[in-house]
Scaffold this active site. Structure first.
Site, PDB file in Angstrom:
ATOM      1  N   CYS A 158      -2.841   8.778 -36.029  1.00  0.00           N
ATOM      2  CA  CYS A 158      -3.264   7.478 -35.773  1.00  0.00           C
ATOM      3  C   CYS A 158      -2.837   7.199 -34.396  1.00  0.00           C
ATOM      4  O   CYS A 158      -1.686   6.719 -34.479  1.00  0.00           O
ATOM      5  CB  CYS A 158      -3.142   6.334 -36.995  1.00  0.00           C
ATOM      6  SG  CYS A 158      -3.599   4.631 -36.460  1.00  0.00           S
ATOM      7  N   CYS A 210      -1.331   3.426 -34.646  1.00  0.00           N
ATOM      8  CA  CYS A 210      -0.189   3.521 -35.533  1.00  0.00           C
ATOM      9  C   CYS A 210       1.208   4.095 -34.731  1.00  0.00           C
ATOM     10  O   CYS A 210       2.278   3.385 -34.912  1.00  0.00           O
ATOM     11  CB  CYS A 210      -0.520   4.513 -36.631  1.00  0.00           C
ATOM     12  SG  CYS A 210      -1.556   4.110 -37.923  1.00  0.00           S
TER      13      CYS A 210
END
Length: 145
Positions: free
Chosen positions: A69, A72
């Protein structure tokens, strides 16, 4: 006089009784003698989650994330900065939803990154999406009683 808090050790997961007024005194674990607070987020697996979130008595801010991600990965250094500001009053932890899918499923994590604030094993608040360190700190403090 306030009752001591149960604080899980980030190194050996054992529970330690620490008077609330002594959290800032850099306490060490009674079992492994390592510092109870490192100013860094902890990577939690299921047993670590149980020790810190369900059995420990500090509020725990959990970042549910995954290595693939992009947002993230962008938020990770911001989360680390927030840990340095929020500890020892709030423990910050990360759950890799790829490595720990049962934890992601248990809490119905549908998008990442998702921050979830827990206290005494109960979820208090949740926020999806990447945030900067100042916003993480502000949001977390606003959610605490």
């Amino acid at each position: 006089m306030t009752d001591p808090l149960l604080v899980a050790c980030p190194h050996c997961q054992s529970l330690n009784r620490v008077p609330a007024g002594r959290l800032d005194a850099r306490p060490d674990c009674g079992r492994c003698h390592q510092p109870l607070f490192t100013g860094q987020p902890l990577a939690l697996d299921a047993p670590g989650f149980t020790a810190h979130v369900e059995r420990g008595q500090l509020p725990v801010l959990v970042d549910f994330w995954a290595p693939w991600c992009g947002p993230c990965r962008m938020m990770a250094p911001q989360f680390e900065q927030a840990a340095a500001q929020l500890e020892p009053r709030v423990r910050l932890a990360k759950v890799d939803t790829e490595a720990q899918p049962a934890l992601g499923n248990r809490f119905g994590i549908r998008s990442i990154p998702t921050l979830a604030l827990f206290h005494h094993g109960r979820e208090l608040a949740r926020q999806a999406g990447a945030m900067g360190a100042a916003d993480i700190v502000r949001w977390t403090r606003a959610q605490l009683p």
